[in-house]
Design a protein around this motif. Structure first.
Motif, PDB file in Angstrom:
ATOM      1  N   PRO A  37       0.837  -1.217   0.000  1.00  0.00           N
ATOM      2  CA  PRO A  37       0.000   0.000   0.000  1.00  0.00           C
ATOM      3  C   PRO A  37       0.863   1.254   0.000  1.00  0.00           C
ATOM      4  N   VAL A  38       0.351   2.281  -0.638  1.00  0.00           N
ATOM      5  CA  VAL A  38       1.017   3.592  -0.644  1.00  0.00           C
ATOM      6  C   VAL A  38      -0.003   4.652  -0.231  1.00  0.00           C
ATOM      7  N   GLU A  42       0.028   8.644  -4.316  1.00  0.00           N
ATOM      8  CA  GLU A  42       1.345   8.110  -4.658  1.00  0.00           C
ATOM      9  C   GLU A  42       1.190   6.915  -5.586  1.00  0.00           C
ATOM     10  N   ILE A  43       2.252   6.611  -6.324  1.00  0.00           N
ATOM     11  CA  ILE A  43       2.257   5.497  -7.266  1.00  0.00           C
ATOM     12  C   ILE A  43       3.247   4.452  -6.761  1.00  0.00           C
ATOM     13  N   GLY A  60      10.312   4.149  -5.474  1.00  0.00           N
ATOM     14  CA  GLY A  60      10.658   4.452  -4.087  1.00  0.00           C
ATOM     15  C   GLY A  60      11.206   3.235  -3.368  1.00  0.00           C
ATOM     16  N   SER A  61      10.826   3.094  -2.109  1.00  0.00           N
ATOM     17  CA  SER A  61      11.348   1.979  -1.313  1.00  0.00           C
ATOM     18  C   SER A  61      10.466   0.740  -1.395  1.00  0.00           C
ATOM     19  N   GLY A  62       9.336   0.835  -2.092  1.00  0.00           N
ATOM     20  CA  GLY A  62       8.446  -0.315  -2.212  1.00  0.00           C
ATOM     21  C   GLY A  62       8.983  -1.331  -3.203  1.00  0.00           C
ATOM     22  N   PHE A  63       8.523  -2.557  -3.066  1.00  0.00           N
ATOM     23  CA  PHE A  63       8.915  -3.587  -4.017  1.00  0.00           C
ATOM     24  C   PHE A  63       7.714  -4.470  -4.276  1.00  0.00           C
ATOM     25  N   ALA A  64       7.685  -5.073  -5.447  1.00  0.00           N
ATOM     26  CA  ALA A  64       6.572  -5.942  -5.812  1.00  0.00           C
ATOM     27  C   ALA A  64       6.838  -7.358  -5.322  1.00  0.00           C
TER      28      ALA A  64
END
Length: 76
Positions: A37-38, A42-43, A60-64
């Motif tokens: 979630p963001v 945000e994308i 950013g710092s997210g990863f799939a």
């Protein structure tokens, strides 16, 4: 967000960035891809696609995270 990327009639290569991991899907196979979630507005990631290649990129710092047709988590 969760999406499904599927190979319909022809093989399809799914590439994850920034890692560069690639998976070749045969017709009928799929990968379920999920981003964390963001905040609103945000994308979490991007999807670029062509006839035989789909590139899934994290922002950013997210990863799939991703799971194959059998439900087994694969490395992204």
């Amino acid at each position: 967000m969760r999406i499904r990327v599927a190979a319909a009639d022809d093989p399809l290569t799914v590439q994850f960035e920034p890692s560069g991991m690639e998976y070749e899907l045969s017709p009928g196979e799929h990968l379920d891809v999920e981003w964390p979630p963001v905040a609103p507005g945000e994308i979490a990631g991007d999807i670029d696609y062509g006839a035989d290649l789909v590139t899934i990129s994290a922002r950013g710092s997210g990863f799939a995270r991703a799971w194959n047709t059998e439900g087994v988590e694969v490395t992204t």
